[in-house]
Design an enzyme around this catalytic site. Sequence first.
Site: not given
Ligand code: BGC
Length: 753
Positions: A292
């Site tokens: 993530d």
């Molecule tokens: C989130 C993810 C997301 C990623 C990209 C993160 O802050 O937890 O779920 O896919 O950002 O936008």
Amino acid sequence: MKICHYLLSTLVVLSLTLFCCQSPSSSSKTSTQKVDSLLSVMTLEEKVGQLNFLVGDLFNTGPTVRTAESDKFDILIRDGKITGLFNVHGAAYTARLQKIAVEQSRLKIPLLFGADVIHGFKTVMPLSLAEASSWDMEAIELAARIAAEESTAAGINFTFAPMVDISRDARWGRVSEGAGEDPYLASCIAEARVNGFQGKALSEANTLAACIKHFAAYGAPIAGREYNTVDISERTLREIYLPPYKAGIDAGVATVMTAFNELNDIPASGNTYLLKDILRNEWDFNGMVVSDWQSIGEMIEHGYSADSMEAARQALETGVDMDMMSEIYIEQIPELVKTGKLDVALLDNAVRRVLELKYALGLFDNPYIYSDTLREKVTLRSTEHLTAARDIARKSIVLLKNEKQLLPLHSNYKKIAIIGPFGNNKEDMNGSWSFFGEAQHPVSVAEGLRTAMPNTSFIVAEGCNLYNDKTDKLQEAVKAALQSELVLLVVGESAPMHGEGASRADIGLPGIQQRLVEEIYKTGKPIVLLLVNGRPLAIEWVDQHIPAIVETWTLGSEAGNAIADVLTGEFNPSGKLPMSFPRHIGQVPIFYNHKNTGRPYLGDYSEPGAERVYRSRYRDVQNTPLYPFGYGLSYSTFTYTNMVLDKTSMKNNETITVTVTISNTSNRDGDEVVQLYIRDLAGSVTRPIKELKGFKKVHLKAKETSTVTFTIDKEMLSFYRADMSWGSEPGKFHVMAGGSSDTVLKQEITLLP
Ligand code: BGC
């Protein structure tokens, strides 16, 4: 537009010619052989570049690490320093970037374009939690399919969805993005969404790689506070949280995303138990794992990795293939390999999985397959997609209360007041995680009703602001109510109040909306209250005073039309809650599949004495939820009258057939979700008081009676036993069925030794 399309096609042909002459895809080798031959010519830096995933300029969902130079991406792509970009879109834009990769970089490896296509793209679908309320797997799959059709036309080949994190705590803002509290329902939904996104073959132009996230147990932060520590037993992890991830893997999901949280003392992005033991070894997942946003780097903040170098090594060794936004892989891995601190074979494995994904997506054969300006033009927000979105939206609405026959609205009303911050609101109908939906597009509640009820006049009053406690709009709202025959109160949460980073300690109505509801109540006018929100809310006062309550969540592009369909009776509501609603915030976490305890409180709350006091209960609030999991009304009335078993005992290799009789006793055709629950009465470990094991959505005509059949097999009676082996134990079980987790029919069965 035509000219642009023509130009793009020309570019595609030209560049393909160039690319195919030199790329490893030109031979008839298998993709594994092609990947291997590509790997054999890659420098260390080029390999690490394939693991480096950065956000584009269009929008961010977390802190960024680079400051912009306008051509920074062009340079990074040309130098082979990034594997792709995410949160970018647009056929022309992605084609332009892809062209640099396949024409100017040394190895001409095409780029991935990722994005959070969570609930729809330009056609915004209901919030994920709303869709879950439909209990309609075809509708949910279709929503993901449409999102795939649209986003792939705009260049995206990788979505960070579905989010399958179970949550039992409505304070956590991301419950809006998941499928609620139940592992079985959420697993069915995970499968439907993966199938919808990935379609029949990843290589087709209208399918994209899905991503099961966030692995694992991100939905269980202590006290519902975003990113907080997760500390749960292995049994709870395996029985409650893991099943939807596994369902996604079984459905063939191409990728998995790690989570921000630590799980039982180890951050998810360096957690060997999760990523190696379970994901790779037990579940045999061979796809690509992405971190993530900065979660590899955040292992330092967690107090797990001493520095960036250690974080990079730990994440890669654990099996995180791609680094989203930390830039730690690109900075640290070359040094780690050169100094012998990291086995290059591990790096190769990670690169291999990334390249295999690119092959599977068809990018080596046609790097522009997903950047199609003509398809983009005709696909996004097509009439067909909006019609489907309206249907999915009305299936997602849950009727919570309907007294005094207020609903459906009759057509004789001359004047109705629409009061509240969401009555005339378009933007918030898109909900959280809807970056691609435009603020002006959704149909508002007022617009939907004006179209549906042309002979009624509507007065619209905002009543209050969402972000301050000023009372200056109250009086106008009271006046509007007094001038009308009926009030539609539209209250709840704005889109930024749910989603990532949106935990709330108080899950009542935000701001002074409670006061607004009470002031309007005092007018004595009949009130139908519509909730617009992304999580269960604690609204006991509302339930006690307002005769009709409709949970609309956020319904996307067609919100107002779908709401009007339900309010006017054009569509008979059939949604059921995927998450329990508490009476009071103090009950949270509250969920239907809890344990019985040694001193359960099942009795009458007026009962006196010690019998009542020394029980598992609160002094001030009932134990039960305000609205239980699986609950939802219809304009039809359904009665469950009979449960018949073909036998009352079975051996492990046998099955029992359960037949439930259900009647629509009303004069209206309607849909009902018939739910099957099972309880194991005694085991080597204690079992929940009930667990959902099956459901069927049935259509019953007015006055029709029908039967629904379920087959109980040993899988339904299995659990992780005391020694953590999966299986069943002989003994007695209760089988329950009904229209909510508050079931009405019950029978006992025995599993024989
Ligand atoms: C989130 C993810 C997301 C990623 C990209 C993160 O802050 O937890 O779920 O896919 O950002 O936008």
